[in-house]
Motif scaffolding. Structure first.
Motif, PDB file in Angstrom:
ATOM      1  N   UNK A  70      54.746  15.848  31.703  1.00 35.92           N
ATOM      2  CA  UNK A  70      55.445  17.006  32.236  1.00 35.92           C
ATOM      3  C   UNK A  70      55.634  18.076  31.163  1.00 35.92           C
ATOM      4  N   UNK A  71      55.960  17.650  29.939  1.00 38.16           N
ATOM      5  CA  UNK A  71      56.110  18.606  28.850  1.00 38.16           C
ATOM      6  C   UNK A  71      54.790  19.325  28.582  1.00 38.16           C
ATOM      7  N   UNK A  72      53.697  18.569  28.628  1.00 41.84           N
ATOM      8  CA  UNK A  72      52.382  19.161  28.408  1.00 41.84           C
ATOM      9  C   UNK A  72      52.041  20.180  29.496  1.00 41.84           C
ATOM     10  N   UNK A  73      52.398  19.860  30.729  1.00 41.32           N
ATOM     11  CA  UNK A  73      52.125  20.779  31.828  1.00 41.32           C
ATOM     12  C   UNK A  73      52.925  22.078  31.689  1.00 41.32           C
ATOM     13  N   UNK A  74      54.179  21.955  31.279  1.00 39.43           N
ATOM     14  CA  UNK A  74      54.999  23.150  31.081  1.00 39.43           C
ATOM     15  C   UNK A  74      54.415  24.041  29.989  1.00 39.43           C
ATOM     16  N   UNK A  75      53.998  23.413  28.886  1.00 38.82           N
ATOM     17  CA  UNK A  75      53.392  24.183  27.798  1.00 38.82           C
ATOM     18  C   UNK A  75      52.066  24.800  28.241  1.00 38.82           C
ATOM     19  N   UNK A  76      51.321  24.075  29.068  1.00 34.57           N
ATOM     20  CA  UNK A  76      50.064  24.615  29.596  1.00 34.57           C
ATOM     21  C   UNK A  76      50.331  25.850  30.453  1.00 34.57           C
ATOM     22  N   UNK A  77      51.396  25.807  31.242  1.00 29.57           N
ATOM     23  CA  UNK A  77      51.738  26.944  32.084  1.00 29.57           C
ATOM     24  C   UNK A  77      52.081  28.162  31.237  1.00 29.57           C
ATOM     25  N   UNK A  78      52.861  27.941  30.164  1.00 29.59           N
ATOM     26  CA  UNK A  78      53.237  29.049  29.284  1.00 29.59           C
ATOM     27  C   UNK A  78      52.006  29.618  28.580  1.00 29.59           C
ATOM     28  N   UNK A  79      51.160  28.738  28.041  1.00 25.61           N
ATOM     29  CA  UNK A  79      49.968  29.185  27.335  1.00 25.61           C
ATOM     30  C   UNK A  79      49.023  29.945  28.261  1.00 25.61           C
ATOM     31  N   UNK A  80      48.892  29.473  29.502  1.00 22.52           N
ATOM     32  CA  UNK A  80      48.025  30.161  30.457  1.00 22.52           C
ATOM     33  C   UNK A  80      48.579  31.539  30.792  1.00 22.52           C
ATOM     34  N   UNK A  81      49.905  31.630  30.915  1.00 24.33           N
ATOM     35  CA  UNK A  81      50.522  32.921  31.177  1.00 24.33           C
ATOM     36  C   UNK A  81      50.265  33.903  30.048  1.00 24.33           C
ATOM     37  N   UNK A  82      50.333  33.418  28.812  1.00 23.81           N
ATOM     38  CA  UNK A  82      50.051  34.276  27.657  1.00 23.81           C
ATOM     39  C   UNK A  82      48.610  34.775  27.674  1.00 23.81           C
ATOM     40  N   UNK A  83      47.707  33.912  28.128  1.00 24.25           N
ATOM     41  CA  UNK A  83      46.286  34.279  28.167  1.00 24.25           C
ATOM     42  C   UNK A  83      45.953  35.159  29.367  1.00 24.25           C
ATOM     43  N   UNK A  84      46.933  35.408  30.221  1.00 26.85           N
ATOM     44  CA  UNK A  84      46.688  36.237  31.390  1.00 26.85           C
ATOM     45  C   UNK A  84      46.112  35.492  32.572  1.00 26.85           C
ATOM     46  N   UNK A  85      46.069  34.169  32.498  1.00 25.17           N
ATOM     47  CA  UNK A  85      45.500  33.362  33.578  1.00 25.17           C
ATOM     48  C   UNK A  85      46.634  32.893  34.490  1.00 25.17           C
ATOM     49  N   UNK A  86      47.035  33.752  35.410  1.00 20.88           N
ATOM     50  CA  UNK A  86      48.144  33.431  36.304  1.00 20.88           C
ATOM     51  C   UNK A  86      47.798  32.262  37.213  1.00 20.88           C
ATOM     52  N   UNK A  87      46.529  32.174  37.611  1.00 17.52           N
ATOM     53  CA  UNK A  87      46.104  31.070  38.486  1.00 17.52           C
ATOM     54  C   UNK A  87      46.361  29.726  37.809  1.00 17.52           C
ATOM     55  N   UNK A  88      45.955  29.592  36.553  1.00 23.38           N
ATOM     56  CA  UNK A  88      46.160  28.335  35.834  1.00 23.38           C
ATOM     57  C   UNK A  88      47.638  28.085  35.567  1.00 23.38           C
ATOM     58  N   UNK A  89      48.394  29.148  35.265  1.00 20.68           N
ATOM     59  CA  UNK A  89      49.835  28.996  35.023  1.00 20.68           C
ATOM     60  C   UNK A  89      50.531  28.475  36.273  1.00 20.68           C
TER      61      UNK A  89
END
Length: 481
Positions: A71-90
């Motif tokens: 779950x922690x990894x998924x949350x960090x993945x969501x944040x990182x994807x948001x930073x990269x501009x990938x809203x779909x992945x976030x």
């Protein structure tokens, strides 16, 4: 470049492609574009809310730990994807968190992940699942939850009692009868009744000793205590003033005065000079849980706070930080991920410690998490999101990329050793809390050559306390030699 999850979602650009499950993250499925993604996110959260929790109570420890890590990894993945501009992945990562997490799960990692997911969702600038499904707690509910947390956990008591002991020692060393405390976040004022009582008892003992054997029966003037409390709510400041004034009225050896300064909103006194018109007063600054230096916004706040602190010429500055002391943001780094990770680790440890203090099915624990800790998480993530929403050039700010230790030293302060009495009192507090089921996993950790003391939970430092004074000339000579 916008480095937050607050990215404008492109309208009408759904590809309509079928997505597969990759590494545990469910990508967007079907058409509907952005609207469809949000609808599915809302549905996933609703399923999480109504899902029966009986199975969560029987999860094996190893499986629970693995699930929490995922779950922690998924949350960090969501944040990182948001930073990269990938809203779909976030959105997909957040969707998967909702599929696995739970507000009422037996494992605290499931619960903290659920609150972080709700805190991240509004950053998509679409209808927030949190807003849609769960109302915000009222001020009264937040106050009750804070009160219950204060009683159940030693976290704030550790910070407050440690600070008060250092303040009393600084006051006694000054040999004066007047004490002025500037509290940069007075909140509900729970720190100060114990200090008021201590000052009253000490004054009574000193007066009794000084008049022993005399025939005039005269006593000294009562100790004068003035607290200037900064806060974000005028109503809360008024209630804090009334609460502390009522308590001080039962301590005849203390003459008490409280002044509240609102630091945000239309009635803000952010630029108002803190009054310090008593030249005979010992001035102490209480700086508890200041903003981290991961952003330009908080850097400006830190610079402002340090300027005000220097102008007060205090005898002591007592600093309480979340986590370990001296953890600044690397220079030139403007990513949201490191401060988000630190916040996630902190609250995960707090949830875990509270889980040990109160039963998993405790209504009290649920109220604390929902009405206080959940709000703290939402505010922490929103603060990070806002402060990383600009061009990201945080290193150009005067106070950015620096820890509070570095900033205090640059401002002309030096850390002082905490007394043995302060340390022993902290250990006694944890022993007492352990006796009533609330402190078994907590420990006192000394560091910095006796100049820092942390409240540890298992292998994490929840908070770290340090005391500071104006640097003496001989210390400057040592540094330059």
């Amino acid at each position: 470049m916008n480095l937050t999850l607050s990215l404008a979602v492109n309208g009408g650009t759904g590809t309509g492609k079928k997505r597969k499950v990759r590494d545990g993250v469910v990508d967007d499925v079907g058409d509907g574009g952005d609207r469809g993604r949000v609808v599915r996110l809302l549905q996933a959260r609703e399923r999480m809310v109504v899902r029966l929790e009986s199975d969560d109570q029987r999860v094996a420890p190893d499986a629970a730990a693995a699930g929490g890590l995922r779950l922690m990894q998924l949350l960090l993945s969501s944040v990182a994807a948001g930073e990269a501009g990938d809203v779909r992945a976030a959105t997909a990562a957040l969707h998967e968190v909702y599929r696995r997490a739970s507000f009422r799960g037996g494992d605290p990692a499931l619960r903290v992940a659920a609150y972080f997911a709700d805190a991240l969702a509004p950053g998509l600038r679409l209808r927030s699942p949190a807003t849609a499904a769960s109302p915000r707690p009222t001020p009264w509910e937040q106050f009750l939850a804070y009160t219950m947390f204060y009683q159940a956990s030693p976290l704030y008591q550790f910070a407050h009692f440690t600070a008060n002991q250092a303040i009393v020692e600084a006051f006694e060393a000054g040999g004066r009868r007047s004490l002025h405390i500037v509290d940069f976040d007075v909140s509900y004022g729970f720190q100060w009744p114990s200090l008021i009582q201590s000052l009253s008892d000490a004054a009574a003992a000193a007066d009794a000793a000084s008049t022993s054997g005399s025939h005039d029966g005269d006593c000294k003037e009562p100790v004068s205590l003035r607290i200037t409390g900064l806060g974000t709510s005028a109503d809360e400041l008024r209630q804090t003033k009334a609460r502390l004034t009522r308590f001080a009225s039962g301590c005849p050896n203390v003459r008490f005065e409280f002044e509240g300064i609102v630091t945000s909103g239309p009635s803000s006194g952010r630029h108002e000079r803190i009054k310090n018109d008593d030249d005979d007063a010992t001035v102490v600054v209480n700086l508890a849980f200041p903003a981290s230096q991961s952003s330009r916004a908080s850097a400006r706040e830190a610079c402002s706070a340090l300027a005000r602190i220097r102008s007060l010429n205090p005898s002591l500055v007592f600093l309480v930080e979340r986590g370990g002391a001296g953890n600044g943001t690397p220079r030139g780094r403007s990513s949201l991920v490191p401060p988000f990770t630190a916040s996630l680790r902190y609250f995960a440890a707090v949830f875990d410690s509270l889980h040990e203090s109160l039963p998993a099915d405790s209504a009290e624990r649920l109220a604390i998490e929902r009405n206080y800790l959940g709000t703290e998480i939402r505010n922490a993530v929103a603060s990070l999101d806002r402060s990383h929403g600009g061009d990201g050039h945080t290193a150009a700010e005067p106070c950015s990329s620096a820890s509070w230790k570095e900033m205090m030293e640059s401002a002309g302060f030096e850390a002082v050793a905490l007394s043995s009495r302060t340390v022993s009192q902290a250990k006694l507090l944890l022993k007492m809390k352990s006796g009533c089921g609330g402190g078994g996993g907590f420990r006192v950790v000394e560091g910095g050559g006796g100049r820092a003391m942390s409240l540890g939970w298992r292998d994490s430092a929840l908070i770290t306390t340090t005391a500071w004074r104006r640097r003496r000339r001989r210390s400057i000579g040592k540094i330059s030699s």
